[in-house]
Write a protein that holds these residues in place. Structure first.
Motif, PDB file in Angstrom:
ATOM      1  N   GLY A 302      69.632 -20.690 -23.711  1.00 53.28           N
ATOM      2  CA  GLY A 302      70.512 -19.532 -23.777  1.00 53.28           C
ATOM      3  C   GLY A 302      70.083 -18.479 -24.767  1.00 53.28           C
ATOM      4  N   ALA A 303      69.197 -18.831 -25.716  1.00 54.27           N
ATOM      5  CA  ALA A 303      68.683 -17.831 -26.659  1.00 54.27           C
ATOM      6  C   ALA A 303      67.866 -16.787 -25.903  1.00 54.27           C
ATOM      7  N   LYS A 304      67.749 -15.591 -26.490  1.00 51.57           N
ATOM      8  CA  LYS A 304      67.040 -14.508 -25.816  1.00 51.57           C
ATOM      9  C   LYS A 304      65.949 -13.932 -26.707  1.00 51.57           C
ATOM     10  N   GLY A 305      65.005 -13.252 -26.063  1.00 52.91           N
ATOM     11  CA  GLY A 305      63.944 -12.589 -26.804  1.00 52.91           C
ATOM     12  C   GLY A 305      63.354 -11.466 -25.986  1.00 52.91           C
ATOM     13  N   THR A 306      62.568 -10.624 -26.651  1.00 54.07           N
ATOM     14  CA  THR A 306      61.911  -9.507 -25.974  1.00 54.07           C
ATOM     15  C   THR A 306      60.407  -9.584 -26.200  1.00 54.07           C
ATOM     16  N   ILE A 307      59.657  -9.158 -25.187  1.00 53.24           N
ATOM     17  CA  ILE A 307      58.202  -9.053 -25.283  1.00 53.24           C
ATOM     18  C   ILE A 307      57.792  -7.745 -24.618  1.00 53.24           C
ATOM     19  N   PRO A 308      57.075  -6.870 -25.328  1.00 53.56           N
ATOM     20  CA  PRO A 308      56.588  -5.644 -24.691  1.00 53.56           C
ATOM     21  C   PRO A 308      55.638  -5.968 -23.542  1.00 53.56           C
ATOM     22  N   GLY A 309      55.704  -5.154 -22.508  1.00 52.19           N
ATOM     23  CA  GLY A 309      54.793  -5.312 -21.377  1.00 52.19           C
ATOM     24  C   GLY A 309      55.518  -5.607 -20.085  1.00 52.19           C
ATOM     25  N   ALA A 310      54.977  -5.048 -19.010  1.00 52.58           N
ATOM     26  CA  ALA A 310      55.520  -5.329 -17.687  1.00 52.58           C
ATOM     27  C   ALA A 310      55.180  -6.764 -17.297  1.00 52.58           C
ATOM     28  N   ASP A 311      55.956  -7.322 -16.392  1.00 50.85           N
ATOM     29  CA  ASP A 311      55.621  -8.631 -15.840  1.00 50.85           C
ATOM     30  C   ASP A 311      54.482  -8.424 -14.855  1.00 50.85           C
ATOM     31  N   ALA A 312      53.297  -8.838 -15.228  1.00 50.60           N
ATOM     32  CA  ALA A 312      52.118  -8.600 -14.395  1.00 50.60           C
ATOM     33  C   ALA A 312      52.241  -9.326 -13.063  1.00 50.60           C
ATOM     34  N   SER A 313      51.490  -8.858 -12.080  1.00 47.47           N
ATOM     35  CA  SER A 313      51.547  -9.440 -10.743  1.00 47.47           C
ATOM     36  C   SER A 313      51.064 -10.884 -10.750  1.00 47.47           C
ATOM     37  N   ASP A 314      51.500 -11.643  -9.757  1.00 48.77           N
ATOM     38  CA  ASP A 314      51.049 -13.027  -9.638  1.00 48.77           C
ATOM     39  C   ASP A 314      49.533 -13.088  -9.447  1.00 48.77           C
ATOM     40  N   ASP A 315      48.973 -12.108  -8.753  1.00 48.79           N
ATOM     41  CA  ASP A 315      47.527 -12.089  -8.537  1.00 48.79           C
ATOM     42  C   ASP A 315      46.790 -11.961  -9.871  1.00 48.79           C
ATOM     43  N   PHE A 316      47.256 -11.045 -10.714  1.00 49.20           N
ATOM     44  CA  PHE A 316      46.608 -10.893 -12.017  1.00 49.20           C
ATOM     45  C   PHE A 316      46.749 -12.167 -12.843  1.00 49.20           C
ATOM     46  N   LYS A 317      47.945 -12.752 -12.869  1.00 53.44           N
ATOM     47  CA  LYS A 317      48.154 -13.975 -13.645  1.00 53.44           C
ATOM     48  C   LYS A 317      47.241 -15.102 -13.156  1.00 53.44           C
ATOM     49  N   THR A 318      47.089 -15.211 -11.850  1.00 52.62           N
ATOM     50  CA  THR A 318      46.220 -16.253 -11.307  1.00 52.62           C
ATOM     51  C   THR A 318      44.779 -16.035 -11.743  1.00 52.62           C
ATOM     52  N   ARG A 319      44.309 -14.801 -11.653  1.00 57.55           N
ATOM     53  CA  ARG A 319      42.910 -14.511 -11.985  1.00 57.55           C
ATOM     54  C   ARG A 319      42.634 -14.697 -13.473  1.00 57.55           C
ATOM     55  N   VAL A 320      43.542 -14.222 -14.316  1.00 56.09           N
ATOM     56  CA  VAL A 320      43.285 -14.343 -15.753  1.00 56.09           C
ATOM     57  C   VAL A 320      43.404 -15.795 -16.195  1.00 56.09           C
ATOM     58  N   SER A 321      44.290 -16.563 -15.567  1.00 56.89           N
ATOM     59  CA  SER A 321      44.405 -17.984 -15.881  1.00 56.89           C
ATOM     60  C   SER A 321      43.182 -18.746 -15.371  1.00 56.89           C
ATOM     61  N   ASP A 322      42.699 -18.384 -14.183  1.00 57.43           N
ATOM     62  CA  ASP A 322      41.480 -19.010 -13.652  1.00 57.43           C
ATOM     63  C   ASP A 322      40.295 -18.750 -14.573  1.00 57.43           C
ATOM     64  N   TRP A 323      40.209 -17.523 -15.103  1.00 58.64           N
ATOM     65  CA  TRP A 323      39.105 -17.212 -16.015  1.00 58.64           C
ATOM     66  C   TRP A 323      39.197 -18.101 -17.258  1.00 58.64           C
ATOM     67  N   SER A 324      40.402 -18.237 -17.799  1.00 59.91           N
ATOM     68  CA  SER A 324      40.591 -19.073 -18.980  1.00 59.91           C
ATOM     69  C   SER A 324      40.246 -20.526 -18.687  1.00 59.91           C
ATOM     70  N   ALA A 325      40.679 -21.025 -17.541  1.00 62.23           N
ATOM     71  CA  ALA A 325      40.408 -22.417 -17.181  1.00 62.23           C
ATOM     72  C   ALA A 325      38.909 -22.659 -17.050  1.00 62.23           C
ATOM     73  N   GLU A 326      38.199 -21.703 -16.453  1.00 63.46           N
ATOM     74  CA  GLU A 326      36.771 -21.876 -16.197  1.00 63.46           C
ATOM     75  C   GLU A 326      35.927 -21.755 -17.459  1.00 63.46           C
ATOM     76  N   PHE A 327      36.280 -20.812 -18.319  1.00 58.70           N
ATOM     77  CA  PHE A 327      35.382 -20.499 -19.432  1.00 58.70           C
ATOM     78  C   PHE A 327      35.941 -20.825 -20.818  1.00 58.70           C
ATOM     79  N   GLU A 328      37.255 -21.067 -20.917  1.00 54.58           N
ATOM     80  CA  GLU A 328      37.847 -21.461 -22.202  1.00 54.58           C
ATOM     81  C   GLU A 328      38.369 -22.889 -22.176  1.00 54.58           C
ATOM     82  N   GLY A 329      38.284 -23.529 -21.000  1.00 57.63           N
ATOM     83  CA  GLY A 329      38.602 -24.945 -20.923  1.00 57.63           C
ATOM     84  C   GLY A 329      40.017 -25.311 -20.559  1.00 57.63           C
ATOM     85  N   ALA A 330      40.905 -24.309 -20.403  1.00 56.98           N
ATOM     86  CA  ALA A 330      42.296 -24.613 -20.054  1.00 56.98           C
ATOM     87  C   ALA A 330      42.931 -23.387 -19.407  1.00 56.98           C
ATOM     88  N   PRO A 331      43.782 -23.592 -18.405  1.00 58.21           N
ATOM     89  CA  PRO A 331      44.513 -22.459 -17.832  1.00 58.21           C
ATOM     90  C   PRO A 331      45.533 -21.937 -18.834  1.00 58.21           C
TER      91      PRO A 331
END
Length: 438
Positions: A302-331
Motif C-alpha cells: 500500500g505504500a507509494k512512490g514516484t520515479i521520473p520517466g515514462a513507462d517504456a514499451s514492453d519491446d524496449f524492456k525486453t531488448r534492454v533486459s536481453d542485453w543485460s542477460a547476454e552481456f552482464e550475466g543477468a536479466p
C-alpha cells in the motif's frame, strides 16, 4: 499547479562479458554478438585501451557499480550498452563504430571513486560521458568534465542545483521541481493533512524535500517534522533510526515521506517496529525499488512512490533486459533510468552525426538541436533519425524515456513521473503517471 518553476498537468493516466581492454587495442575493441532477438542482433562493443573520439564514437560512463545506488547500475549500464548496439547496427557514427566504457561512480560517501573515474575518462577524450546517477556525485566531478570540454549527460540527476550548471552538463531526467510537485500533489489528493519527512542531508534529499514541501503546503497541507530549516535531517550512511522515527511519530503525522537511499532498509523496519501504518509511507526514485528480498511479505503493501520517466514499451524492456542477460550475466528486474540512459547515448550520437565529428565539443554544440529544441521532424530511433540528418533535415528525437526537447537549462522541457504502489511482495507496481513541464 505551479511549484518550483514546474507546471504539472494533473490528469492521471495509467500508464558481459568483458571485452579485451588491453593497451594494444584501438578503436571499439571487442564486439560480442548475440542473435537471441528478433530484431538486429545485440552486440557488446567495449572501447579498446587506446580508443578515443578520434577513432570511435566513445561513450564513457560514470555509473553506480558500487555504493548506495548500485541497484540503479544494471538498468543504466544496459541502457548505454543497448544504445551502442543499436548505433552500430545502423552503421555507427561518422563512419566509425561506437563503443562504451563504463566506470564506477560509487556514491556520495566517497567521492574519490567518481573523481578518479572522471580523470580516467578525461584522458580517453570520450565523445560523451553518461552519468552519474546521484546528483551529489555529479556535483563532485562535473567541473572536471566541463574544464576538459567533455559533454556530460546524466540519466538520473534531479537536483535543481544542476539546472543550467554548465555549457557541458545535460540530463535526460527532469529536475526535482517536477517530481516534487507530483508527489506533494499526490499526498494531498490522498487526503493526508500532516506529513513528516525522514530525509538525509544530501543535495538530492533536501532539494527534493523542499519541492515536495512547497507543493504540499500549497495544497493546504502541514509539515510537522523534517521540514525545510528545521535541522532534522540525518547524515548519509546512518544505520540506526530509532531516535528519528520516535521524534517523527511524536508529531502525529498522517503520512511519512522517506527521502534516502540504502538507509531506507533500516528506516522501514524501525517504522514497522514502532507500529506505523506502512501503507502511509511515500518514497521517491532514490528508494522506490524492489524490496522483496529485504522485508517480510506485506511490509510495504500500500505504500507509494514516484520515479521520473515514462513507462517504456514492453519491446524496449525486453531488448534492454536481453542485453543485460547476454552481456552482464543477468536479466533486469528493475528498469529505472534504463530508457534515460539509452536516450542520453542516442542523443549524443545523433549530435555527433549532425556535426560531422565525434569530438565532444561537437556533441555539445548539436545536442539541443537533435533533441528537438529547434523543431524538426519527429523520429524514434537512431537509424530513422540518422537518415533524416543525412537528407539535410532537422530532427526531434523521440526516445523511450518520453521526455520533451531539452531546454535552455539543458533539462527536459517535459517528462513523465510514474506513480507506483507496493504489492504484498514489496514490489512497486505502476498505477498512474503525471506529465510535468519544467
Amino acid at each position: 499547479m505551479v511549484a518550483g518553476g514546474a507546471v504539472l498537468g494533473l490528469a492521471l493516466t495509467a500508464c558481459g562479458d568483458d571485452g579485451d581492454d588491453g593497451d594494444s587495442d584501438n578503436g571499439a575493441g571487442s564486439d560480442e554478438t548475440s542473435s537471441s532477438t528478433e530484431e538486429a542482433a545485440l552486440t557488446n562493443s567495449e572501447c579498446g585501451g587506446n580508443a578515443s573520439s578520434a577513432d570511435a564514437f566513445y561513450a564513457g560512463g560514470i555509473l553506480p557499480l558500487t555504493g548506495s545506488l548500485a541497484f540503479l547500475g544494471p538498468p543504466e549500464i544496459a541502457g548505454v550498452g543497448l544504445a551502442v548496439s543499436d548505433i552500430n547496427a545502423a552503421g555507427g557514427v561518422n563512419g566509425v563504430d561506437a563503443c562504451h566504457n563504463i566506470l564506477d561512480s560509487g556514491d556520495a560517501n566517497d567521492l574519490s571513486v567518481a573523481r578518479q573515474s572522471a580523470r580516467e575518462l578525461v584522458g580517453k577524450k570520450p565523445s560523451v560521458v553518461v552519468g552519474a546517477a546521484s546528483s551529489s556525485v555529479s556535483l563532485g566531478f562535473v567541473d572536471t568534465l566541463t574544464e576538459a570540454q567533455i559533454t556530460q549527460i546524466s540519466p538520473a540527476n534531479t537536483a535543481a542545483e544542476l539546472s543550467g550548471y554548465s555549457d557541458y552538463y545535460f540530463r535526460t531526467a527532469p529536475e526535482d521541481s517536477v517530481q516534487g510537485s507530483a508527489l506533494g500533489s499526490l499526498i494531498a489528493q490522498d487526503g493526508h493533512q500532516k506529513i513528516a519527512f525522514l530525509v538525509f542531508n544530501d543535495a538530492y534529499g533536501t532539494g527534493l524535500r523542499d519541492f515536495i514541501q512547497a507543493s504540499y503546503e500549497g495544497a493546504g497541507g502541514q509539515v510537522v517534522y523534517g521540514g525545510k530549516g528545521e535541522g532534522q535531517e540525518f547524515p548519509p550512511g546512518q544505520t540506526t533510526f530509532s531516535s528519528e522515527v520516535t521524534s517523527a511519530l511524536a508529531t502525529n503525522p498522517d503520512a511519512i515521506v522517506i527521502l534516502a537511499f540504502d538507509e531506507t532498509g533500516a528506516i522501514v523496519p524501525e517504522l514497522a517496529a514502532q507500529g506505523w501504518d506502512m501503507s502511509k509511507i511515500y518514497m521517491t526514485d532514490g528508494n522506490t525499488s524492489d524490496w522483496s528480498e529485504d522485508f517480510d511479505p506485506g511490509t510495504l503493501e500500500g505504500a507509494k512512490g514516484t520515479i521520473p520517466g515514462a513507462d517504456a514499451s514492453d519491446d524496449f524492456k525486453t531488448r534492454v533486459s536481453d542485453w543485460s542477460a547476454e552481456f552482464e550475466g543477468a536479466p533486469l528486474d528493475d528498469y529505472s533510468y534504463a530508457a534515460e540512459s539509452y536516450d542520453a547515448t542516442i542523443l549524443a550520437a545523433l549530435a555527433a552525426a549532425k556535426g560531422g565529428s565525434n569530438e565532444s565539443t561537437v556533441v555539445q554544440e548539436n545536442l539541443l538541436a537533435v533533441s528537438g529544441a529547434s523543431g524538426g521532424t519527429d523520429c524514434a530511433s537512431y537509424e530513422e533519425c540518422l537518415a533524416l540528418l543525412e537528407d539535410g533535415e532537422e530532427i526531434a528525437y523521440q526516445g523511450p524515456s518520453g521526455i520533451g526537447p531539452l531546454n535552455e537549462n539543458h533539462d527536459p522541457s517535459s517528462a513523465f513521473i510514474g506513480i507506483y504502489q507496493y504489492s504484498n511482495e514489496n514490489k512497486p507496481e505502476l498505477v498512474d503517471s503525471v506529465e510535468g513541464v519544467s
